[in-house]
Design an enzyme around this catalytic site. Sequence first.
Site, short mmCIF file in Angstrom:
data_model
loop_
_atom_site.label_atom_id
_atom_site.label_comp_id
_atom_site.label_asym_id
_atom_site.label_seq_id
_atom_site.Cartn_x
_atom_site.Cartn_y
_atom_site.Cartn_z
N ASP A 132 -18.11 -14.39 -1.51
CA ASP A 132 -18.46 -13.05 -1.09
C ASP A 132 -19.97 -12.88 -0.94
OD1 ASP A 132 -18.06 -10.42 -0.48
OD2 ASP A 132 -18.00 -9.73 -2.56
N CYS A 186 0.35 -8.27 13.24
CA CYS A 186 0.25 -6.81 13.07
C CYS A 186 1.20 -6.10 14.04
CB CYS A 186 -1.18 -6.33 13.33
SG CYS A 186 -2.27 -6.55 11.91
N CYS A 189 2.32 -2.10 14.55
CA CYS A 189 2.07 -1.33 13.32
C CYS A 189 0.67 -0.68 13.34
CB CYS A 189 2.19 -2.28 12.13
SG CYS A 189 1.74 -1.55 10.56
N CYS A 192 -2.15 1.16 8.48
CA CYS A 192 -3.47 1.23 7.82
C CYS A 192 -4.36 2.27 8.50
CB CYS A 192 -4.12 -0.15 7.81
SG CYS A 192 -4.24 -0.93 9.43
N CYS A 196 -5.75 5.64 6.36
CA CYS A 196 -7.12 5.61 5.84
C CYS A 196 -7.62 7.03 5.58
CB CYS A 196 -8.04 4.91 6.84
SG CYS A 196 -9.76 5.00 6.31
N CYS A 212 -16.36 4.03 4.95
CA CYS A 212 -15.32 3.50 4.06
C CYS A 212 -15.59 3.90 2.60
CB CYS A 212 -15.28 1.99 4.24
SG CYS A 212 -14.19 1.14 3.11
N CYS A 239 -11.35 1.06 -2.75
CA CYS A 239 -10.20 1.76 -2.17
C CYS A 239 -9.22 0.69 -1.70
CB CYS A 239 -10.66 2.62 -0.98
SG CYS A 239 -9.31 3.23 0.06
N CYS A 242 -5.65 0.93 2.65
CA CYS A 242 -5.22 0.20 3.85
C CYS A 242 -4.53 -1.12 3.51
CB CYS A 242 -6.37 -0.01 4.83
SG CYS A 242 -7.79 -0.86 4.15
N CYS A 246 0.05 -1.65 3.83
CA CYS A 246 0.35 -2.74 4.76
C CYS A 246 1.69 -3.38 4.42
CB CYS A 246 -0.76 -3.78 4.73
SG CYS A 246 -0.41 -5.18 5.82
S1 SF4 Z 1 -0.91 -2.05 8.00
FE1 SF4 Z 1 -1.09 -4.29 7.97
S2 SF4 Z 1 0.33 -5.03 9.52
FE2 SF4 Z 1 0.01 -2.85 9.88
S3 SF4 Z 1 -1.65 -2.80 11.38
FE3 SF4 Z 1 -2.57 -2.59 9.38
S4 SF4 Z 1 -3.15 -4.66 8.79
FE4 SF4 Z 1 -1.67 -4.84 10.47
S1 SF4 Z 2 -10.70 0.63 2.13
FE1 SF4 Z 2 -9.94 2.76 2.19
S2 SF4 Z 2 -11.55 3.93 3.20
FE2 SF4 Z 2 -11.95 1.76 3.62
S3 SF4 Z 2 -10.93 1.36 5.56
FE3 SF4 Z 2 -9.43 0.86 3.97
S4 SF4 Z 2 -8.27 2.75 3.66
FE4 SF4 Z 2 -10.12 3.28 4.78
#
Ligand code: SF4
Ligand code: SF4
Length: 308
Positions: A132, A186, A189, A192, A196, A212, A239, A242, A246
């Site tokens: 990271d 994906c 879908c 996410c 958010c 974010c 957070c 997202c 998924c």
């Molecule tokens: S929730 Fe997961 S599978 Fe659905 S669009 Fe987002 S990253 Fe892709």
């Molecule tokens: S971590 Fe939380 S705030 Fe950031 S993009 Fe994902 S859902 Fe949105």
Amino acid sequence: MNSKTKYTQRIKSEAKRLGFLSCGISKAEFLEQEAPRLEKWLNQNMHGEMRYMENHFDKRLDPTKLVDDSKSVISLLLNYFPSEKQKDPEAPKLSKYAYGTDYHFVIKDKLKQLLHFIEEEIGEVHGRAFVDSAPVLDKAWAAKSGLGWIGKNSNLLTQQVGSFYFIAELIIDLDLEYDTPVTDHCGTCTACIDACPTQAIVEPYVVDGSKCISYFTIELKEEIPNSYKNQFDDWMFGCDVCQDVCPWNRFSKPHNEPLFNPKPGLLEMSKKDWEEITQEVFSKVFQKSAVKRTKFSGLQRNISFLKK
Ligand code: SF4
Ligand code: SF4
């Protein structure tokens, strides 16, 4: 079996023995496809106050500028999905990756062991370990190495285990066999994007880092803008929304790394405990934790921000 195949297999089996979820390898070369994407993201100021992301643009795209004569980028995933959650549903929320010991320590140690194994078993090999760290685009390397695809939430995803894992790399000057990317699953879908809380996923596959919750609660040093009041869905550090929504994370399995287990009492803390947290409790429950990055004052700022 030629030596390249043999070395590749031995490295991958040692990675597994060290507890990594998976290991994929790519040729160390300029990340051509990523260059315009990174440039656009920075130009649109989606990194907010994370100015360090503007540094070392070339190095970030070209591993040969980070390690002399480098030949291979070895990407590794380490699972952190916990078996337990915070008990009080009203308590301010902590991102799952931060429950246990700071992953930098845990992974660096494993990467050192892997590099040591390569030096012992294969011979004089030079390399560097990255966890990271700003200069390496870890998700792009992991995707190129076939460990998963980058989803619309910009996380690396796998069909087998979802996305709750850390990504790390070894860049080394040894030629190995290279893996190929997997396809994007994906599909149609948009879970996410829809979920958010701050609409930070501004278009599929693009997260505006400056919107974010992870950025606000971990990276931002100043006050959190009032315009985001009541939008944090109770997240006080990081957070997971997202990732939690998924569908591929239905397949997450609990990690088996004892160092990632939460400190005693952490998950039992109630909303009231968090609102009244003292420096002493902070130091105890976050001993050697990544949460120390915000310091006590940062966490207090985040908790106060959540008050209605
Ligand atoms: S929730 Fe997961 S599978 Fe659905 S669009 Fe987002 S990253 Fe892709
Ligand atoms: S971590 Fe939380 S705030 Fe950031 S993009 Fe994902 S859902 Fe949105």
